[in-house]
Each structure stands twice: as structure tokens, then as C-alpha cells.
Design an enzyme around this catalytic site. Structure first.
Site, PDB file in Angstrom:
ATOM      1  N   LYS A 165     -23.798  -2.730 -11.392  1.00  0.00           N
ATOM      2  CA  LYS A 165     -24.590  -2.951 -12.598  1.00  0.00           C
ATOM      3  C   LYS A 165     -26.076  -2.974 -12.249  1.00  0.00           C
ATOM      4  O   LYS A 165     -26.513  -3.833 -11.470  1.00  0.00           O
ATOM      5  CB  LYS A 165     -24.173  -4.266 -13.272  1.00  0.00           C
ATOM      6  CG  LYS A 165     -22.669  -4.388 -13.528  1.00  0.00           C
ATOM      7  CD  LYS A 165     -22.121  -3.260 -14.385  1.00  0.00           C
ATOM      8  CE  LYS A 165     -20.609  -3.362 -14.546  1.00  0.00           C
ATOM      9  NZ  LYS A 165     -20.044  -2.212 -15.289  1.00  0.00           N
ATOM     10  N   LYS A 265     -11.940   2.893 -23.950  1.00  0.00           N
ATOM     11  CA  LYS A 265     -11.612   1.463 -24.004  1.00  0.00           C
ATOM     12  C   LYS A 265     -10.937   1.136 -25.334  1.00  0.00           C
ATOM     13  O   LYS A 265     -11.585   1.196 -26.395  1.00  0.00           O
ATOM     14  CB  LYS A 265     -12.889   0.627 -23.851  1.00  0.00           C
ATOM     15  CG  LYS A 265     -13.577   0.807 -22.498  1.00  0.00           C
ATOM     16  CD  LYS A 265     -14.806  -0.088 -22.401  1.00  0.00           C
ATOM     17  CE  LYS A 265     -15.398  -0.054 -21.010  1.00  0.00           C
ATOM     18  NZ  LYS A 265     -16.626  -0.869 -20.892  1.00  0.00           N
TER      19      LYS A 265
HETATM   20 MG    MG Z   1     -20.080   0.352 -18.828  1.00  0.00          MG
END
Ligand code: MG
Length: 369
Positions: A165, A265
Site C-alpha cells: 500500500k 470483489k
Molecule cells: Mg485495492
């Protein structure tokens, strides 16, 4: 077969440790999950879970799932849960949009369809076997040294694919993170730099044209327009995540050459029915996909692993398992788990995961005809 009852539970899922995204802009400490059981007049019941990653990550709200199910339930009681497209049309008429609300209902209906047909979901979704899929680690934003230590710890657990991240207001810090992590990656490992929409387009273009790393970069900016603008001006392959909701978004991204792949997702896309459509579109245009859920227990993870296992190898990257970040396990030991960097879906009929009644406690709501 008819739906006779929809039972809803709310569960707090505390994270093992606070989790930072987007250069430290977003902090997460617990997830608000909704478990759903759908009962039928033939004695079969199915399970689903809907769990946003907090309420700052996507336009999705934990309590909103329960409020939405209260609205949807009267129209769903009496419907045949095996008629998945029809169930989705009923939900879309009763409550346009609000895709994340519908995911747990859709998944519970898939679980029922699998059980009555005697087939695991990976097979109903088109797969030929319970293929173990590569699991990727998720590396919280930190200094380059902190992030490299987390990657080394993940590598020791068998992970060979990592999602690091990045994305902040300090351009030099992001360049340093990307270069250090890419250079320190163990041989044969892969990394995606997930920006979680933190960069302005100019920042994305400056950072990515400064680094030597040619790894995947995920969701560099907020919108599809901005990401398409960046994709045309950098050499890194782009993966899109948070800005993708409907099938139409995916058609638009493909038309505009905005990405080489997407994250699929179920909770963001509205369940397995719509995720399968988007997965099939991705296969047809040659995208590479990470298939995983937004959040949740091993129940939600297992749903995504069924879809991942049924996706051709050439189009499948890796899958993240949320349940490794949780301090609780409401489906003890069941479902898709990390075994040396891979997770395989169960081969029992349906979803193959049943929550522990003691972990769920008393229901939040029961809807009956
Ligand atoms: Mg992502």
C-alpha cells in the site's frame, strides 16, 4: 422451492492490528460484518456474508446492509432462491444501486443452488477442479524498511505475491517506497503497488515516470477518467479496483484502455452473479484479475476463492484473504485457508462454510412470510 425466512446477524470483526491505507490517510481497526441465512420450504438453507472494509474505503456502510435487507426481504420471501438472475432482478427493482447490500443475499442463494444440485460453487461457476489459487499478502503503508520487513514476514509464511500500500502527498516518499520494495523483492516474487486512489493524476504520472519499477500499479487515482488519463502516460500495467462497480464501468474501462486488469470483489459488485458476469467479460478481453472480497471472515473469502478457482490460470493473478487480518474466526477452521501461499475452495456441495452459532449469538433481525 421458496424462500421462507431471512435471518440476519451483525458481527464486529476486530483486526489483529490497526491497518493503514493510502499513505496513512485511512485507518482501520474493526470491520462491521453482516451474516445472512436464507431458509427454504424444502429444509435447505444457505449462508452469505456482506462486509465493507470500514466505511471510508468505498461508498458502502455496514449498517446500510442491514437496513437494505429490511427493505428487500418482503420481496424476496416466496421467491425461488435457485433462480439467481431473477433474484437479482427483484433486488434491483426494489432497491436500485446499493450493490453491497445485495451481495450476502445473492451468495446465500448460490449456496442453496449448490447444495440442491450437489455441486461445489467452483464447479457451478464453470471450473474444472478445486484449483489452489495463489494468495497475496497485504502490506500496510509505512517506511520502506518497515514495509520490506512485512514482505519478508509474509514470504516466510509462503506468500510469493504482495500488495504493497503506497500513495501519499509526499512524492519523494512514494518513489522511495516503490524503488526500495521492488529492489528488495525475493526472486520469483511479484508485487502490486496499491495506491487506493490517493494520487492526483499529475502525481501519479510524476511518480511512475520517475521509478524504474515496472510492477503493477493499482487504482492510482479516484475516478475512472483520472486513471485512464494516467494509464495513457505511464509504462506500468494498471489494475482498477475502487472505481469499478457495474458491468458498464468495466466496458468503459476496456473501451478507454484504462487498465490491463481489475479486482473482482463480490461485495463491491453486488454478489457472485454480477461478479461472474464481470469475470467472464475480463476473460473475454484478456484482462488479468485479482479475485477476492472487500472484507469479512473466511466465509466471504471462500466465496471469492470459489470464483477465483473457476477462472482460467492466464486471467488470474492472486487472491487476498481478509480473515488473516482478523482477531476472531466465526467459521472456525472452515473454508479457503492459506497453505504455503495457496488457498483452495471446499469441494462439498454449495459454499462449504457454515458459521459457528456460538460466534454469531442472537440474530439482529428475522424476516418471514
Ligand atoms: Mg485495492
Amino acid at each position: 422451492m421458496k424462500i421462507t425466512r431471512i435471518t440476519v446477524w451483525q458481527l464486529d470483526l476486530p483486526l489483529n492490528a490497526p491497518y493503514w491505507l493510502s499513505g496513512g490517510r485511512l485507518k482501520f481497526e474493526r470491520l462491521d460484518s453482516t451474516f445472512v441465512r436464507i431458509d427454504t420450504d424444502e429444509g435447505v438453507c444457505g449462508w452469505g456474508e456482506g462486509c465493507p472494509w470500514g466505511h471510508t474505503y468505498l461508498p458502502a456502510h455496514g449498517p446500510g446492509i442491514r437496513a437494505g435487507i429490511e427493505t428487500l426481504a418482503p420481496a424476496l420471501i416466496g421467491q425461488d432462491p435457485r433462480s439467481l438472475d431473477h433474484i437479482n432482478r427483484v433486488m434491483d427493482i426494489q432497491l436500485p444501486g446499493h450493490l453491497y447490500v445485495k451481495s450476502a443475499i445473492d451468495i446465500a442463494c448460490w449456496d442453496i443452488l449448490g447444495q440442491v444440485s450437489g455441486l461445489p460453487l467452483w464447479q457451478l461457476l464453470g471450473g474444472s477442479d478445486a484449483t489452489p489459487v495463489a494468495v497475496n499478502s497485504s502490506i500496510s503503508t509505512g517506511t520502506p524498511d518497515e514495509m520490506i520487513i512485512l514482505i519478508e514476514q509474509a514470504a516466510a509464511k509462503g506468500y510469493t505475491v504482495h500488495s504493497a500500500k503506497v500513495g501519499g502527498t509526499d512524492i519523494a516518499a512514494d518513489i522511495a517506497r516503490i524503488e526500495a520494495i521492488s529492489a528488495a523483492l525475493p526472486a520469483g516474487h511479484r508485487v502490486t503497488f496499491d495506491v487506493n486512489r490517493a494520487w492526483q493524476p499529475a502525481t501519479a504520472i510524476e511518480v511512475l515516470n520517475s521509478v524504474g519499477a515496472r510492477d503493477w500499479v493499482e487504482q492510482p487515482c479516484e475516478t475512472l477518467d483520472q486513471c485512464a488519463h494516467v494509464a495513457a502516460r505511464v509504462a506500468n500495467p494498471i489494475l482498477l479496483d475502487e472505481c469499478m462497480h457495474s458491468l458498464q464501468d468495466h466496458l468503459e474501462a476496456w473501451k478507454r484502455n484504462a487498465c490491463e486488469g481489475v479486482k473482482v470483489k463480490p461485495n463491491r459488485l453486488g454478489g457472485l452473479t454480477k461478479s461472474r458476469q464481470i469475470r467472464d467479460f475480463g476473460v473475454s478481453v484478456g484482462w488479468q484479475m485479482h479475485i477476492e472480497d472487500v472484507g469479512g471472515s473466511a466465509l466471504a473469502d471462500t466465496v471469492a476463492i470459489h470464483l477465483a478457482a473457476s477462472t482460467p490460470d492466464a486471467n488470474r493473478l492472486a487472491s487476498w484473504l481478509c480473515h488473516y487480518h482478523l482477531a476472531t474466526d466465526p467459521v472456525p477452521g472452515q473454508g479457503a485457508r492459506n497453505v504455503s501461499g495457496f488457498a483452495a475452495p471446499p469441494s462439498s456441495p454449495g459454499l462449504g462454510v457454515t458459521p459457528d452459532p456460538a460466534a454469531l449469538g442472537a440474530p439482529t433481525a428475522i424476516y418471514e412470510g
